[in-house]
Write a protein that holds these residues in place. Structure first.
Motif, short mmCIF file in Angstrom:
data_model
loop_
_atom_site.label_atom_id
_atom_site.label_comp_id
_atom_site.label_asym_id
_atom_site.label_seq_id
_atom_site.Cartn_x
_atom_site.Cartn_y
_atom_site.Cartn_z
N LEU A 14 36.32 -25.81 0.51
CA LEU A 14 35.19 -24.97 -0.06
C LEU A 14 35.34 -24.87 -1.35
N CYS A 18 32.66 -26.35 -4.42
CA CYS A 18 32.12 -25.33 -5.27
C CYS A 18 32.29 -25.95 -6.79
N VAL A 61 27.46 -20.35 -1.93
CA VAL A 61 26.75 -21.46 -0.75
C VAL A 61 25.37 -21.26 -1.14
N LEU A 66 22.68 -24.14 -0.41
CA LEU A 66 23.37 -24.70 0.83
C LEU A 66 23.50 -23.70 1.97
N LEU A 70 24.36 -24.40 6.13
CA LEU A 70 25.51 -23.35 6.75
C LEU A 70 24.94 -22.83 7.93
#
Length: 87
Positions: A14, A18, A61, A66, A70
């Protein structure tokens, strides 16, 4: 043998996502922090795979558009009925 993914691996992945997205938008950690009303230190820790709250994850996110992906992945997992608890 179970090929388990660790929490640490997910945090690192993650954080890398990012960092890649931030850099693709030509943003500094400070730019992203200000956009999300977070500290630069929080963004730095997140990108290094350190502890982050769920709220921070979702803010990042969402910022990179995104959140829908997700959410859909979670819905697909739920529909697959392939959720096996380890507890």
């Amino acid at each position: 043998m179970i090929d388990a993914v660790t929490i640490k691996e997910v945090k690192l992945q993650l954080g890398e996502l990012c960092k890649q997205k931030r850099q693709s938008y030509d943003m500094s950690q400070q730019d992203l922090a200000e956009a999300l009303e977070l500290s630069r230190y929080t963004v730095q820790k997140f990108e290094n795979g350190k502890n982050a709250t769920l709220d921070t994850v979702l803010k990042i996110v969402n910022h990179f558009d995104l959140l829908g992906n997700l959410y859909q992945a979670l819905k697909d997992l739920e529909k697959s009925n392939d959720i096996n608890s380890l507890y």
